[in-house]
Design an enzyme around this catalytic site. Sequence first.
Site, PDB file in Angstrom:
ATOM      1  N   ASP A  11      36.342  42.872  41.371  1.00  0.00           N
ATOM      2  CA  ASP A  11      36.365  41.472  41.700  1.00  0.00           C
ATOM      3  C   ASP A  11      37.707  41.004  41.415  1.00  0.00           C
ATOM      4  OD1 ASP A  11      34.443  38.636  40.414  1.00  0.00           O
ATOM      5  OD2 ASP A  11      36.285  38.512  41.526  1.00  0.00           O
ATOM      6  N   GLU A 106      34.916  40.907  46.877  1.00  0.00           N
ATOM      7  CA  GLU A 106      34.163  41.785  45.813  1.00  0.00           C
ATOM      8  C   GLU A 106      33.687  43.024  46.505  1.00  0.00           C
ATOM      9  OE1 GLU A 106      30.909  39.924  43.479  1.00  0.00           O
ATOM     10  OE2 GLU A 106      32.101  37.885  43.509  1.00  0.00           O
TER      11      GLU A 106
END
Length: 411
Positions: A11, A106
């Site tokens: 992330d 992500e």
Amino acid sequence: MEKNRIIMHIDMNAFFASVEQQNNPALRGKPVAVIGSAKRTIITTSSYEARAYGVKTGMTVWEAKQKCPEISLVVGDNRKYTYTSAQIMKIMLQFTPLVEVFSIDEAFLDLSGSIALFTSAERIAYLLKAQINHHFGIHCSIGIAPNKLLAKLASDMEKPDGLTVIRPEEATEVLERIPTGELCGIGAKTARQLALYGIKSCGELGRFPVEILRKRFGIIGERLHFMGLGVDDSPVIPAGDAEEVKSVGHSMTLERDISDRREILKNILQLSEMVGRRARRYNVYGKTITLSIRYADFDTSVGRQETLSCHINQSEDIYKAATCILDNLVLLQPIRLLGVRLSNLRYESNQLPLFSEERRKTFLVDAMDKVNNRYGDFTVTFGSLLDGNNKGSYVISPAWRPDGIRNVDVK
DNA sequence: TCTGGGGTCCTAGGACCC
DNA sequence: TCTGGGGTCCTAGGACCC
């Protein structure tokens, strides 16, 4: 029997804001927020310096300025983020071909087959962090676990620049103290529903009788049960194997609430053109058109759809269908937001990509001509809106993907 | 001073056909 | 006069994700 997998979730921290800080050294170390260009916009991403003041995603610009008067506001630039994202995803591909792009910032990696080459998943995490930071000045939080559910949970546990490992034997203990709402897939509403049954933590969710969950939540109930147990055997799906996109749409909050039919039509035309353009670029046709409206009070919205007898992707056809839907609606209030979406898609698979650019141009000119001939007056305005006057319609959304039809680089 | 935008999946009810 | 089910497609809305 599920084989022990090693899944990583990555992330990017404050991705849009980090890209902007990297791009403009004057912004580094300072509170920065990325916003849309439209008048009624929100904070899309804020830098960690801004978060320290309480500036969060979703806030109005006014709220952000209250929290942090010296904040630098940057209008987002989708091309920059898409480009950076694609470069970062390339770095990930050095470690495994099994990279699933989950959003613009992500990704999931299945490292089960790569460990032998790189010693350990932790080592891969360090190498990735170092490369991403070196090339792009961006930090990321990484989670490593036996499945996607837990890997995503893990990457969330330490931000920014975190690295969290949940080993298979630790999962039960970790889940015992995690509130249900922290899991990807359990939102505020579901968490509240679960709380009514006395279920607060994932551990409690996993122990709760699955039959009751099934009765109350349907198909989701079963999934909830397994989520509580930390069980998830969904595979990491690399870009090439991803399912085809099922709908293409655009919506926009208007500068002010409107009631005038001509004005409404003008906006629907613009949205139809944006949708049509994207559909034609990727050789996709749709049979169902949905017109969405949000009224001035913000809470009331309607969506009306119509399925045609054939597939279309010409802007004018989309516009006609959307207009037809509008004509059958009684408008209750001034309109705040309009949206047009094309679904029930069919892909023209025999189109060689080589020709797509040529085809696109032909279609575009064709469509613009027709619109010009037919709608006269405001088409001139429309044309110039598309070509830059209307900066307000730049799309800023973390839901983009760097590749394919979900690369939403329309203006 | 109000509250963005692009998607997916699920549910529940109705139309229609066999 | 009363009464079937199964299957498919469509529609509207809601929850969720980024």
